[in-house]
Design a protein around this motif. Sequence first.
Motif, short mmCIF file in Angstrom:
data_model
loop_
_atom_site.label_atom_id
_atom_site.label_comp_id
_atom_site.label_asym_id
_atom_site.label_seq_id
_atom_site.Cartn_x
_atom_site.Cartn_y
_atom_site.Cartn_z
N SER A 207 -0.28 -3.89 -13.84
CA SER A 207 -0.19 -5.31 -13.49
C SER A 207 1.22 -5.68 -13.04
O SER A 207 1.42 -6.63 -12.29
CB SER A 207 -0.61 -6.18 -14.68
N MET A 208 2.22 -4.91 -13.51
CA MET A 208 3.61 -5.18 -13.11
C MET A 208 3.93 -4.65 -11.72
O MET A 208 4.95 -5.02 -11.13
CB MET A 208 4.57 -4.55 -14.12
N MET A 209 3.07 -3.79 -11.18
CA MET A 209 3.35 -3.18 -9.88
C MET A 209 3.24 -4.17 -8.72
O MET A 209 3.66 -3.87 -7.60
CB MET A 209 2.39 -2.01 -9.62
N VAL A 210 2.68 -5.34 -8.98
CA VAL A 210 2.57 -6.34 -7.91
C VAL A 210 3.86 -7.14 -7.76
O VAL A 210 3.99 -7.94 -6.83
CB VAL A 210 1.39 -7.30 -8.18
N GLN A 211 4.82 -6.92 -8.68
CA GLN A 211 6.08 -7.65 -8.60
C GLN A 211 6.81 -7.32 -7.29
O GLN A 211 6.84 -6.17 -6.86
CB GLN A 211 6.98 -7.27 -9.79
N ALA A 212 7.39 -8.33 -6.68
CA ALA A 212 8.11 -8.12 -5.42
C ALA A 212 9.42 -7.41 -5.64
O ALA A 212 9.86 -6.61 -4.80
CB ALA A 212 8.34 -9.46 -4.72
N PHE A 213 10.08 -7.69 -6.75
CA PHE A 213 11.35 -7.04 -7.02
C PHE A 213 11.57 -6.98 -8.53
O PHE A 213 10.91 -7.67 -9.30
CB PHE A 213 12.51 -7.77 -6.34
N TYR B 131 -0.27 4.58 -7.24
CA TYR B 131 -1.07 3.35 -7.32
C TYR B 131 -0.52 2.30 -6.35
O TYR B 131 -1.28 1.63 -5.64
CB TYR B 131 -1.05 2.83 -8.75
N CYS B 132 0.81 2.16 -6.32
CA CYS B 132 1.44 1.19 -5.41
C CYS B 132 1.13 1.52 -3.95
O CYS B 132 0.86 0.64 -3.14
CB CYS B 132 2.95 1.18 -5.61
N ASN C 31 -0.91 -0.81 -0.98
CA ASN C 31 -0.41 -0.63 0.38
C ASN C 31 1.08 -0.97 0.51
O ASN C 31 1.50 -1.68 1.43
CB ASN C 31 -1.22 -1.49 1.37
N ARG C 32 1.87 -0.43 -0.41
CA ARG C 32 3.31 -0.66 -0.39
C ARG C 32 4.03 0.62 0.02
O ARG C 32 3.59 1.73 -0.27
CB ARG C 32 3.79 -1.14 -1.76
N HIS D 103 1.21 10.51 -0.06
CA HIS D 103 1.34 9.08 0.19
C HIS D 103 2.74 8.54 -0.08
O HIS D 103 2.97 7.34 0.06
CB HIS D 103 0.32 8.31 -0.67
N LEU D 104 3.66 9.42 -0.49
CA LEU D 104 5.03 8.98 -0.78
C LEU D 104 6.00 9.65 0.17
O LEU D 104 5.80 10.80 0.56
CB LEU D 104 5.42 9.33 -2.23
N LEU D 105 7.06 8.94 0.54
CA LEU D 105 8.17 9.55 1.26
C LEU D 105 9.16 10.02 0.20
O LEU D 105 9.80 9.22 -0.47
CB LEU D 105 8.83 8.54 2.20
#
Length: 358
Positions: free
Chosen positions: A130-136, A159-160, A165-166, A181-183
């Motif tokens: 639920s914390m992964m939606v934080q912008a910063f 998950y992000c 789609n981050r 899916h990660l750089l």
Amino acid sequence: MNIKRKADLLLSEASHNHATDIHILPTPEKYLIQFRIYGKLSPVKNFSLDVGERLISHFKFLASMDIGETRKPQSGSLQTTINKQETSLRISTLPSAHSKESMAIRILPQQSLTLDYLSLFPYSINHLTSMMVQAFGMIILTGPTGGGKSTTMYALAQYCSEFLNRNVISLEDPVEKIHDHLLQIQVNEKAGLNYSTGLKAILRHDPDVILVGEIRDAETAMIAVRAAMTGHLVLTSLHSRDAKGAIYRLLEFGIGERVLEQALIAITAQRLVTINCPFCGKDCSKYCNSQYRPKRTGLYEILHGKALLEAIKETRGEEGESSYKTLQKLIRKGIALGFLRQEEYDRWIVEEKEKVNS
């Protein structure tokens, strides 16, 4: 049997027994091979001095390490296939008093664990996702070496990327698991790419989420905190006794309390515990249907929100009362529900006493 065959069989045996580490330890007459399985180190077999030295040289060659150098510590890594499974090996050598090298091999299977299997209590992972939606902001994971911090960070980063789609960029030393899916950026000190310069470069690459393998010094801590306050979600790890201990480590790195209040979203302290088999109890029979299910899972002490602010207050000498589910409470709950054995709590008490004495 040639040395390559011996090395392949050793890796295959370790993987089959779910070992996380292989230790090749020299003694005056032989080399002792030990596996770390579910956190416990167990002797497996012995090799002659000649075979042990050749085995170490073989792994050093595969990991692009200096075979001729035996007097200095070295480290390296390689990608290989063990039992038809892509695996990363992280290798470290140390010279011993017997004028022989000792080698430790960390085994890192490349398959990703789903979030469902990370925690004994699902609400812990639900809370973290639920914390992964934080912008910063910054989320710090603490815990002992081999306690699953990297696995948790990878799972949250994936998950992000896949579900939110981050744009996720990681900076690691070394890159432990390859994710499509990660750089992922590999720290390269010889090329001038350390954590500090790498973070500065990543900030110019339009990331949404930055995964920093570990905060090791004040400069890296400062840049990571700055990134967290300027529109990026930062996931990182830090060595400390518990969640509150991470606050003191950041203060030692010169990060001010007011900055921490603004930048920190949460601090977690995690540890791996061995769970009881739901059918066989303590020891899982080889005939049990759950034999190949994960036998270890994580407990997550999550310090966030009001409890986090109160903990920061305490570092200033102010009175604060932070209430949250500590590792001690979670272990007791696991025992009460029959998931864990009393030995887990006893082991935790011993570890805490050792930390205090040290």
